[in-house]
Design a protein around this motif. Structure first.
Motif, PDB file in Angstrom:
ATOM      1  N   VAL A 218      16.537   7.492  53.523  1.00 33.21           N
ATOM      2  CA  VAL A 218      15.863   7.343  54.817  1.00 33.21           C
ATOM      3  C   VAL A 218      16.737   7.885  55.944  1.00 33.21           C
ATOM      4  O   VAL A 218      16.273   8.633  56.818  1.00 33.21           O
ATOM      5  N   GLY A 219      18.017   7.518  55.948  1.00 30.02           N
ATOM      6  CA  GLY A 219      18.894   7.968  57.015  1.00 30.02           C
ATOM      7  C   GLY A 219      19.092   9.472  57.030  1.00 30.02           C
ATOM      8  O   GLY A 219      19.104  10.095  58.094  1.00 30.02           O
ATOM      9  N   LEU A 220      19.240  10.068  55.847  1.00 26.67           N
ATOM     10  CA  LEU A 220      19.399  11.520  55.783  1.00 26.67           C
ATOM     11  C   LEU A 220      18.145  12.217  56.298  1.00 26.67           C
ATOM     12  O   LEU A 220      18.230  13.207  57.034  1.00 26.67           O
ATOM     13  N   CYS A 221      16.975  11.707  55.921  1.00 23.47           N
ATOM     14  CA  CYS A 221      15.721  12.292  56.420  1.00 23.47           C
ATOM     15  C   CYS A 221      15.627  12.190  57.934  1.00 23.47           C
ATOM     16  O   CYS A 221      15.326  13.168  58.628  1.00 23.47           O
ATOM     17  N   ARG A 222      15.860  11.011  58.462  1.00 25.61           N
ATOM     18  CA  ARG A 222      15.759  10.825  59.911  1.00 25.61           C
ATOM     19  C   ARG A 222      16.701  11.749  60.661  1.00 25.61           C
ATOM     20  O   ARG A 222      16.365  12.273  61.736  1.00 25.61           O
ATOM     21  N   SER A 223      17.886  11.952  60.119  1.00 24.97           N
ATOM     22  CA  SER A 223      18.900  12.730  60.833  1.00 24.97           C
ATOM     23  C   SER A 223      18.520  14.198  60.981  1.00 24.97           C
ATOM     24  O   SER A 223      19.077  14.894  61.831  1.00 24.97           O
ATOM     25  N   VAL A 224      17.577  14.698  60.166  1.00 27.11           N
ATOM     26  CA  VAL A 224      17.137  16.094  60.276  1.00 27.11           C
ATOM     27  C   VAL A 224      15.664  16.171  60.689  1.00 27.11           C
ATOM     28  O   VAL A 224      14.973  17.136  60.407  1.00 27.11           O
ATOM     29  N   GLY A 225      15.190  15.124  61.363  1.00 24.50           N
ATOM     30  CA  GLY A 225      13.890  15.199  62.012  1.00 24.50           C
ATOM     31  C   GLY A 225      12.693  14.857  61.163  1.00 24.50           C
ATOM     32  O   GLY A 225      11.554  15.134  61.572  1.00 24.50           O
ATOM     33  N   VAL A 226      12.892  14.238  59.996  1.00 18.10           N
ATOM     34  CA  VAL A 226      11.766  13.840  59.149  1.00 18.10           C
ATOM     35  C   VAL A 226      11.616  12.314  59.247  1.00 18.10           C
ATOM     36  O   VAL A 226      12.492  11.586  58.783  1.00 18.10           O
ATOM     37  N   PRO A 227      10.534  11.815  59.845  1.00 17.41           N
ATOM     38  CA  PRO A 227      10.362  10.365  59.952  1.00 17.41           C
ATOM     39  C   PRO A 227      10.360   9.714  58.575  1.00 17.41           C
ATOM     40  O   PRO A 227       9.736  10.204  57.635  1.00 17.41           O
ATOM     41  N   ALA A 228      11.065   8.607  58.460  1.00 16.28           N
ATOM     42  CA  ALA A 228      11.192   7.917  57.173  1.00 16.28           C
ATOM     43  C   ALA A 228      11.429   6.438  57.427  1.00 16.28           C
ATOM     44  O   ALA A 228      11.878   6.041  58.503  1.00 16.28           O
ATOM     45  N   ARG A 229      11.118   5.628  56.417  1.00 19.39           N
ATOM     46  CA  ARG A 229      11.325   4.182  56.563  1.00 19.39           C
ATOM     47  C   ARG A 229      11.537   3.534  55.201  1.00 19.39           C
ATOM     48  O   ARG A 229      10.998   3.985  54.193  1.00 19.39           O
ATOM     49  N   ASP A 230      12.327   2.496  55.199  1.00 27.44           N
ATOM     50  CA  ASP A 230      12.446   1.631  54.031  1.00 27.44           C
ATOM     51  C   ASP A 230      11.242   0.703  53.991  1.00 27.44           C
ATOM     52  O   ASP A 230      10.724   0.295  55.041  1.00 27.44           O
ATOM     53  N   VAL A 231      10.818   0.351  52.794  1.00 28.40           N
ATOM     54  CA  VAL A 231       9.734  -0.613  52.607  1.00 28.40           C
ATOM     55  C   VAL A 231      10.281  -1.695  51.689  1.00 28.40           C
ATOM     56  O   VAL A 231      10.580  -1.432  50.521  1.00 28.40           O
ATOM     57  N   TYR A 232      10.407  -2.915  52.215  1.00 30.84           N
ATOM     58  CA  TYR A 232      11.086  -3.996  51.503  1.00 30.84           C
ATOM     59  C   TYR A 232      10.078  -4.897  50.807  1.00 30.84           C
ATOM     60  O   TYR A 232       9.100  -5.325  51.423  1.00 30.84           O
ATOM     61  N   GLY A 233      10.290  -5.174  49.517  1.00 32.98           N
ATOM     62  CA  GLY A 233       9.306  -5.955  48.799  1.00 32.98           C
ATOM     63  C   GLY A 233       9.828  -6.603  47.541  1.00 32.98           C
ATOM     64  O   GLY A 233      11.033  -6.914  47.414  1.00 32.98           O
ATOM     65  N   LEU A 234       8.915  -6.769  46.565  1.00 31.68           N
ATOM     66  CA  LEU A 234       9.201  -7.564  45.372  1.00 31.68           C
ATOM     67  C   LEU A 234       8.381  -7.039  44.202  1.00 31.68           C
ATOM     68  O   LEU A 234       7.165  -6.846  44.317  1.00 31.68           O
ATOM     69  N   ARG A 235       9.037  -6.815  43.070  1.00 38.77           N
ATOM     70  CA  ARG A 235       8.312  -6.457  41.852  1.00 38.77           C
ATOM     71  C   ARG A 235       7.534  -7.686  41.366  1.00 38.77           C
ATOM     72  O   ARG A 235       8.066  -8.798  41.357  1.00 38.77           O
ATOM     73  N   LEU A 236       6.299  -7.459  40.899  1.00 35.33           N
ATOM     74  CA  LEU A 236       5.427  -8.573  40.543  1.00 35.33           C
ATOM     75  C   LEU A 236       5.092  -8.659  39.068  1.00 35.33           C
ATOM     76  O   LEU A 236       4.769  -9.740  38.568  1.00 35.33           O
ATOM     77  N   ALA A 237       5.113  -7.549  38.355  1.00 34.29           N
ATOM     78  CA  ALA A 237       4.612  -7.520  36.982  1.00 34.29           C
ATOM     79  C   ALA A 237       5.303  -6.401  36.222  1.00 34.29           C
ATOM     80  O   ALA A 237       5.885  -5.485  36.820  1.00 34.29           O
ATOM     81  N   PRO A 238       5.246  -6.426  34.890  1.00 38.57           N
ATOM     82  CA  PRO A 238       5.843  -5.347  34.109  1.00 38.57           C
ATOM     83  C   PRO A 238       5.208  -3.995  34.433  1.00 38.57           C
ATOM     84  O   PRO A 238       4.061  -3.917  34.867  1.00 38.57           O
ATOM     85  N   SER A 239       5.968  -2.947  34.206  1.00 40.37           N
ATOM     86  CA  SER A 239       5.438  -1.598  34.374  1.00 40.37           C
ATOM     87  C   SER A 239       4.433  -1.286  33.272  1.00 40.37           C
ATOM     88  O   SER A 239       4.649  -1.624  32.104  1.00 40.37           O
ATOM     89  N   ALA A 240       3.342  -0.628  33.647  1.00 45.84           N
ATOM     90  CA  ALA A 240       2.339  -0.220  32.662  1.00 45.84           C
ATOM     91  C   ALA A 240       2.809   0.954  31.822  1.00 45.84           C
ATOM     92  O   ALA A 240       2.147   1.324  30.848  1.00 45.84           O
ATOM     93  N   PHE A 241       3.958   1.526  32.178  1.00 50.12           N
ATOM     94  CA  PHE A 241       4.441   2.728  31.497  1.00 50.12           C
ATOM     95  C   PHE A 241       5.612   2.446  30.567  1.00 50.12           C
ATOM     96  O   PHE A 241       6.254   3.373  30.072  1.00 50.12           O
ATOM     97  N   GLY A 242       5.918   1.171  30.359  1.00 44.98           N
ATOM     98  CA  GLY A 242       6.907   0.814  29.352  1.00 44.98           C
ATOM     99  C   GLY A 242       8.346   0.810  29.819  1.00 44.98           C
ATOM    100  O   GLY A 242       9.236   0.475  29.027  1.00 44.98           O
ATOM    101  N   TYR A 243       8.616   1.147  31.064  1.00 45.36           N
ATOM    102  CA  TYR A 243       9.988   1.108  31.568  1.00 45.36           C
ATOM    103  C   TYR A 243      10.320  -0.331  31.984  1.00 45.36           C
ATOM    104  O   TYR A 243       9.765  -0.847  32.956  1.00 45.36           O
TER     105      TYR A 243
END
Length: 364
Positions: A218-243
């Motif tokens: 995010v910081g690297l993007c912002r520093s060169v003029g690309v708007p960016a943001r962190d999105v803070y959250g929580l994993r809720l369930a297993p991945s459907a792709f097996g990871y």
């Protein structure tokens, strides 16, 4: 013996002692990761805090979903507590939370249940689908924060990473690939990390967890003029792709907090990113640290998380420098964990067995 080798030997010994079948790359390399927009999923997420009795006033701030987009609908939040509770927020940053105040000597518990709908995201790169955003909002997501400066070594690093790129999508892609190639998941970092990107770059220690690696993006993007943001959250369930590292156990979500990132691209609007989870799969998905970015287990994740997310996760907020209402302490770098405070100071949110809280989810 270095730490990584010692951990590998311990893991191998544990497998042998348990009589487990030998692990091999061949058995793992058939994984795919390709989240595509589809049906909505509905989850109930419950956070419960139980504190020992104390002789002074105590406060809690429990994050609740405050994001409504094409990939998440924050439906409702209800609460019960032995203290005085209310829904509050940081008006500048938009984070929402349940704020609880306990009188001295009171029995102290609180429970919050939020209902949310989520779904997968994926960007169709060969199709322009611009989404208008206000200039003020874009300027807001270009600003520096306490932990994410946009000048000095941050901008210098970003300029090296983007090279001759001029278009916003080219800048974002080169920064994403730079973070994936140069930063790494460090399991010994507490919680999700602190997100202090200036210190990371100045020391050359680019090891961390999601709040570190995605803040770096995010910081690297912002520093060169690309708007960016962190999105803070929580994993809720297993991945459907097996990871296994890309999901959570809904019955016990302590430690399932996860920060993602977004960039605003003129041709696509707000676009999903998650270089930190690429690093997590490389480091922790298998007993061996996979360092090859083109490994068949890594390539689907590296490609899929540039522009896509899996909807097994809830976003709390996109807030930095969060001012907790009623707090006697300074702002938080981010609000992703249950947070508490008494006369002795702020609780350690990274120790849920000491600051006693539990989180669980139920798909409905």
């Amino acid at each position: 013996m270095n730490t990584t080798r010692r951990h590998l030997l311990q893991a191998s010994a544990s497998l042998a002692a348990a009589g487990a079948a030998p692990w091999s790359f061949a058995a793992e390399a058939s994984r795919r990761f390709d989240p595509q927009p589809g049906a909505w999923r509905t989850f109930e997420v419950t956070t419960r805090v139980d504190l020992e009795q104390g002789d002074g006033p105590t406060q809690l701030w429990l994050p609740i979903p405050s994001v409504n987009t094409g990939w998440q609908l924050s439906l409702s939040s209800t609460y019960a507590s032995s203290g005085e509770a209310r829904i509050a927020g940081d008006s500048a940053e938009g984070a929402r939370m349940v704020h609880v105040e306990f009188a001295p000597g009171a029995n102290r518990w609180a429970e919050v249940t939020s209902r949310v709908q989520t779904r997968n995201r994926a960007t169709t790169w060969d199709k322009s689908t611009p989404v208008a955003e206000s200039p003020d909002t874009l300027a807001y997501y270009l600003r520096p924060t306490t932990l994410i400066p946009t000048d000095g070594i941050v901008r210098k690093t970003a300029l090296k990473a983007i090279g001759n790129a001029t278009a916003d999508h080219q800048k974002a892609e080169r920064i994403y690939q730079w973070v994936v190639a140069n930063a790494w998941r460090e399991p010994e970092v507490r919680g999700c990390g602190e997100g202090d990107i200036k210190t990371m770059l100045e020391t050359g220690n680019l090891g961390g967890k999601c709040a570190d690696l995605n803040a770096l993006f995010v910081g690297l993007c912002r520093s060169v003029g690309v708007p960016a943001r962190d999105v803070y959250g929580l994993r809720l369930a297993p991945s459907a792709f097996g990871y296994k590292e890309l999901g959570g156990n809904p019955l016990n979500l302590k430690g399932a907090q996860h920060c993602r990132a977004e960039v605003y691209l003129k041709a696509h609007g707000w676009t999903a990113m998650d270089p930190a989870d690429v690093a997590k799969v490389m480091r922790q998905e298998t007993p061996q640290w996979i360092r090859d970015l083109n490994h068949p287990l890594i390539t689907p994740v590296r490609q899929g998380l540039f522009g896509g997310w899996e909807g097994n996760w809830v976003a709390w907020n996109t807030a930095h420098d969060v001012k907790l209402p009623g707090s006697k302490k300074g702002p938080l770098g981010f609000l992703m964990y249950p947070t508490g405070e008494d006369k002795e100071g702020r609780f350690d949110s990274y120790t849920p067995d000491l600051f006693k809280y539990t989180i669980r989810a139920r798909e409905v």
